[in-house]
Design a protein around this motif. Structure first.
Motif: not given
Length: 887
Positions: A245-248, A320-322, A557-561
């Protein structure tokens, strides 16, 4: 069970901070109102802070701007708006539309903000629309956009209830967001939540913390970069979340290792011990439910955006978000800073969280049918006022804010305004510093205040609430949205500005948010796009996004989108902290700025309340005792604080809460309330390169003692101007106004002054001119009109007892004698608890009588039982052993 609400009571929303508390206002039929917290509002559940509790004391029409003025002369609305429209047209014709600018405010309602943004960016064709929210949370906006692809606050207030660790960085929430802070303290009592406070000052919030980290100013990125390194080395990352779910991440961790290769480097940059750093890192690592709440101490920085992203990086790395009880959380300063972001009130935004990609510009152009739609960003606040100074901006419209007090380098701004061809101010108060400034053509337009205006605001958790009218419009004051729409029609854009109500404006705002959205933008109010006038009137608080289908979401953002093109969040490789504050032998200290507990912004509202003025009645500078000894300062004495840009004279407050080498000065006092205390005139305001938010926390400064022959106070029923050359600070008191003063004049001169000021009244006087002491009380019949005390500077009179007698209006003979002797037991001491008006002497008496805990003190005298923002002060009054056991 629903609490009974009287029929005449109106549900509205507090006009102060970004918490967005619900208020029950019950008009008294005489221009005032009873105030209580709304137990049904999810932001505060019935609680109010000291400022909110005192709202009923701020509704008077004293010093209100009630009629339009052009160059100081009262005019009709027709004439004044003709001057505005004609002036805007002339500037656009002669210099182009980009010579016009608007400077707006988080005090505006969303509907006001929307019409201003539409008029300027869509129809006048100027991109130069910015807001005092630039000084508040624009770095948080920029950090959100870099990480999430959108300006989205991921969490909600319930996360504070459900977290096991709350990290407060750059936030004195106990004073600045007290209702939220009580939720945090309640969570600690209920579930053992730990509180970590990161702040160079040991504020009242830090005193309540389980761990206070007194970092070096500006070193937040080093601390959180070190945390990211620690999480990676401790195998505490959520590898799956990061990968999917992330980049960088690799670039971010490489940069973090470059900034702080080891814990010793973190210690070197932050000034913290390795043990303190380890305690924080270990607590964060082993606690799943973590909320990191950040506010002005992070945002108001030349590296504020990087600080925000360094925090967000740690939450993304752990996933740890959403989710309940976890996430980064921006605590917004103003009641409608979020609403301003929604409509594009910042210079780098267009509308409805859209920016300047060609397809977004085209979308807004088509929705508005806007002939002059802008295609790029305008100048942010600091650059905008610099452009006025250079003559590039010829017309400025200021709405609902006081930049001559709050902006950095405020003296330069005052000079710049004088050059404007057209200077328009939509204002509530006739005597604000900004209303009193003048350009070549100055138009003052009377605006509605809280209680008179009608619309919506959005709080820090994305919750939209109604501010409802419960008082009649005074004089000729009008809604800001209606004035803006009138000008739009006068400029030839009648159809686009045919709004007939705040509800009509809101419907268009909601419709734009949903226009060609399809879930691609975070801000979506599609479900409210067709709201009826009746439904708008009764609409309950709601959180966005609120699309036509699917319902609202408390967390995202709990779903990573996310809202990036590939739906992945972005780690940001932040820059190393720039810690060099350019101190020098001439300016060896670093000036920090901020708020006090009971005042708001520049005191145009809270300054009317004697309760709110009692806790901190004079402008002050906090100084560490070591620095005080170094520079010859004494507690309660006066000092001059100077920087490259300006100077101030303030009362000295010694405290170990500020670090050696640092000063702290509050932002609230203006030229209307003090002789020389505008913090904006001192700060240099270097802008963050990403957000444009100016640095307000680290200006090189010098301090020196200032000696006056005498100190004193004057209490009077009517406001009395201080004579030239005096140092003074004005505050509301029960029954009138109080003036603390310092002067080089002798007691005989002051006695003559009093006789001249109050001719025709009876003066009772005590004079000992040989010792430089003088007291007098002024009577009109039996009514006490004024009283004054004057003494040598080192023996400055205390006004607490006199204030208590002054409140009596017509004191009896013993009290009349006491005013002249200066000896009385009538006072309750300086106010500690503003909510209930409880003084220091009362609390000390309760403690002496056996109240040996904060709770027992509250039971004895009510102190600390409302918003709780005075609890840290009460705890200090308890004997050491009791205070430790109560911690």
């Amino acid at each position: 069970m629903t609490a009974h609400v009287p029929e005449q009571t109106v549900r509205t929303t507090c006009p102060y901070c970004g918490v967005g508390c619900g208020v029950l206002a019950t008009p008294d039929g005489q221009g005032g109102a009873g105030i209580a917290g709304d137990p049904q509002h999810p932001a505060n559940l019935g609680r109010l802070c000291s400022k909110g509790s005192a709202l009923g004391e701020t509704l008077s029409l004293e010093n209100r701007l009630l009629h339009p003025q052009v160059d100081g002369v009262r005019q009709s609305w027709e004439s004044a708006l003709g001057t505005v429209a004609g002036g805007l047209r002339k500037v656009a014709e002669n210099h182009g539309p980009e010579a016009i600018a608007f400077y707006l405010s988080g005090q505006l309602l969303t509907e006001d903000y929307y019409v201003a943004n539409k008029l300027a960016k869509g129809f006048i064709g100027t991109p130069h629309v910015d807001t005092n929210s630039r000084l508040c949370m624009s770095s948080a906006v920029a950090a959100h956009r870099r990480a999430f692809g959108s300006d989205t606050v991921p969490g909600c207030y319930e996360d504070l209830d459900e977290a096991d660790l709350i990290v407060l960085t750059g936030s004195n929430a106990a004073w600045c967001h007290p209702i939220l802070f009580r939720r945090m303290v309640d969570a600690r009592a209920r579930r053992g939540t730990k509180l970590v406070v990161i702040d160079p000052r040991k504020t009242q919030t830090g005193e309540e913390a389980d761990l206070h980290l007194g970092i070096r100013p500006g070193s937040d990125t080093a601390l959180f970069s070190g945390l990211l390194v620690h999480l990676a080395d401790a195998n505490a990352l959520d590898a799956r979340y990061v990968a999917e779910h992330t980049a960088g991440f690799e670039a971010a961790i490489d940069r973090a290792r470059l900034i702080v290769p080891d814990r010793a480097a973190v210690s070197r940059l932050t000034g913290l011990s390795e043990a303190e750093i380890g305690a924080f890192y270990d607590l964060f690592t082993r606690t799943q439910r973590v909320v990191t709440a950040f506010s002005m101490g992070v945002n108001q920085s030349a590296q504020g955006t990087d600080k925000g992203n360094a925090i967000i990086n740690c939450h993304l790395a752990t996933g740890r978000i959403g989710r309940p009880g976890m996430g980064p959380f921006s605590l917004t300063g103003q009641p409608n800073a979020m609403g301003g972001r929604e409509v594009g009130g910042l210079a780098n935004m267009l509308a409805a969280h859209m920016h300047f990609a060609p397809e977004e510009v085209d979308r807004v152009r088509r929705f508005w049918s806007a002939p002059n739609i802008i295609t790029g960003e305008g100048m942010k606040a600091v650059a905008l006022f610099e452009a006025i100074q250079r003559g590039k901006i010829k017309a400025l419209w200021v709405m609902g804010t006081n930049p001559l007090v709050s902006m950095p380098r405020a003296d330069m701004i005052k000079e710049a305004i004088a050059k404007l061809d057209l200077y328009v101010v939509s204002e509530v108060m006739a005597d604000s510093d900004t209303a009193r400034a003048t350009g070549r053509r100055t138009v003052l337009l009377p605006a509605l205040a809280w209680g008179e205006k009608d619309g919506t605001v959005t709080n820090s958790e994305r919750r939209i609430s109604r501010q409802r009218r419960f008082l009649k419009a005074p004089g000729e004051a009008r809604p800001d949205w209606a004035v803006l729409a009138d000008v739009g029609r006068r400029l030839g854009h009648g159809h686009a500005f045919s709004f007939t109500s705040a509800a009509a404006v809101f419907r268009q705002h909601a419709s734009l948010s949903a226009f060609e959205n399809n879930g691609t933008r975070d801000f979506d109010l599609g479900a409210l796009a067709d709201i009826s006038d009746a439904a708008y009137e009764t609409n309950a608080p709601v959180q966005w996004p609120l699309p036509k289908r699917g319902g609202s979401k408390a967390r995202l953002f709990a779903d990573g989108r996310f809202y990036t093109f590939d739906r992945r969040a972005r780690f940001v490789a932040v820059q190393a902290p720039a810690l060099a504050q350019a101190v020098s032998p001439e300016r060896p200290l670093v000036l920090n700025t901020g708020r006090v507990r009971d005042h708001w912004h520049t005191m145009t509202r809270t300054g009317k309340s004697h309760r709110l003025s009692a806790h901190r009645a004079v402008p002050f500078v906090e100084v560490h005792p070591d620095d005080a000894a170094r520079f010859g300062l004494t507690d309660g004495g006066l000092a001059a604080v100077s920087t490259e840009h300006g100077s101030a004279e303030l009362e000295v407050m010694l405290t170990a809460g500020v670090a050696p080498g640092s000063l702290f000065m509050p932002m609230h006092w203006s030229d209307a309330t003090a002789s020389k205390a505008r913090v904006g005139a001192l700060v240099r305001g270097i802008p963050d390169p990403v957000s444009g938010q100016p640095e307000l926390k680290a200006t090189p400064a010098a301090v020196a003692a200032v000696a006056y022959r005498a100190r004193g106070y004057l209490l009077s029923r009517a406001m009395v101007a201080s004579p030239p050359g005096w140092w003074w600070a004005r505050a509301a008191v029960a029954g009138g106004w109080g003036l603390h003063f310092a002067t080089q004049e002798g007691s005989r001169e002051v006695a003559l002054l009093m006789r001249g000021l109050f001719q025709g009244c009876e003066l009772a006087e005590y004079a000992d001119h040989a010792r430089g002491r003088y007291r007098c009380a002024v009577y009109d019949g039996s009514r006490l009109v004024a009283c004054l005390a004057y003494a040598p500077g080192e023996a400055r009179p205390d006004w607490e007892a006199a204030k208590a007698l002054f409140a009596l209006d017509a004191p009896e003979t013993p009290e009349r004698r006491a005013l002249l002797s200066g000896r009385t037991a009538a006072a309750t001491g300086p106010v500690v608890c503003a909510c209930h008006g409880v003084g220091l002497d009362v609390i000390n008496a309760a403690i002496a009588g056996g109240a040996h805990s904060v709770e027992a003190v509250g039971a004895a005298c009510k102190a600390g039982t409302n918003c709780g923002s005075c609890i840290p002060e009460i705890r200090k009054l308890l004997p050491d052993a009791l205070a430790r056991s109560a911690a």
